[in-house]
Design an enzyme around this catalytic site. Sequence first.
Site, PDB file in Angstrom:
ATOM      1  N   CYS A 130      -4.347   1.871  -4.654  1.00  0.00           N
ATOM      2  CA  CYS A 130      -3.875   2.794  -4.091  1.00  0.00           C
ATOM      3  C   CYS A 130      -2.594   3.223  -4.632  1.00  0.00           C
ATOM      4  O   CYS A 130      -1.951   4.449  -4.750  1.00  0.00           O
ATOM      5  CB  CYS A 130      -3.510   2.624  -2.587  1.00  0.00           C
TER       6      CYS A 130
ATOM      7  N   HIS B 142       0.817  -1.233  -0.079  1.00  0.00           N
ATOM      8  CA  HIS B 142      -0.030   0.002  -0.059  1.00  0.00           C
ATOM      9  C   HIS B 142       1.039   1.238  -0.024  1.00  0.00           C
ATOM     10  O   HIS B 142       1.908   1.335   0.824  1.00  0.00           O
ATOM     11  CB  HIS B 142      -0.966   0.140   1.311  1.00  0.00           C
TER      12      HIS B 142
END
Length: 244
Positions: free
Chosen positions: A147, A75
Amino acid sequence: PAPAGAPAAPPAAVAPAASVVAPAASAVPSAVPSAASAGDGAGEPVVLYVYDLSGGAARGMAQALLGIDVEIIPHTGVGVFGREYYFSGGVQREPLGAFTAHSGLPVHQTLELGRTSLPREVFDEYCDEVGAARFSADAYSLLENNCNHFSNECAQFLLGVGIPQHILDLPRAVLASPMGQMLRPLLEAMGRPLNASLGHGDAAAAAPPTQPSPLPQPPYTPPAGVLAAVRAEEEAAAAARSAA
């Protein structure tokens, strides 16, 4: 013609050919205003924060289920102007360090991408526009619009360069693995609620900025969604082996 015996006129000066290389269309969006490049020494620093959603379990899990080596399940967020911008249930903006505080995920790696001369107001307006157009909560896809894709577009807007390609290529590597296509529906199903659970909204943006700590405070426990997904993947893999 010049009279006989007159000295020859010096040759006319020739201007050197301009050396201009147009940036690749995929590297710099056409709407990007003038920004400092990744190598400039002035401007606002732009940092990529990388987290491991698996809490260290990715290597063994990927090898067992997919037959490939995966170090982390990344992430990412972009740190600039004293805040971290990331895609989780929509575009989020938080003080630096707030993501680790509410998610429990320590910073796995920080990468200095460069410096930008763009003002914060311009970048905030850009985030509002792409958040509505491409990075709303409903637009999230673990494999195709996650993301890391948002971080890449932010880096391109701010600097004209993207984030490391190996981060963006991970979904392609997963789908190309022996079990990737079989597990795709499961991965997509688990991705959206997991991603949404990481967001904490813009309300914290007014808090004073702090630097993210690269070390976890308590022992890290993966979110319940990750653990449930791992168990489901193991069951799916076992069922596939039995069917074979």
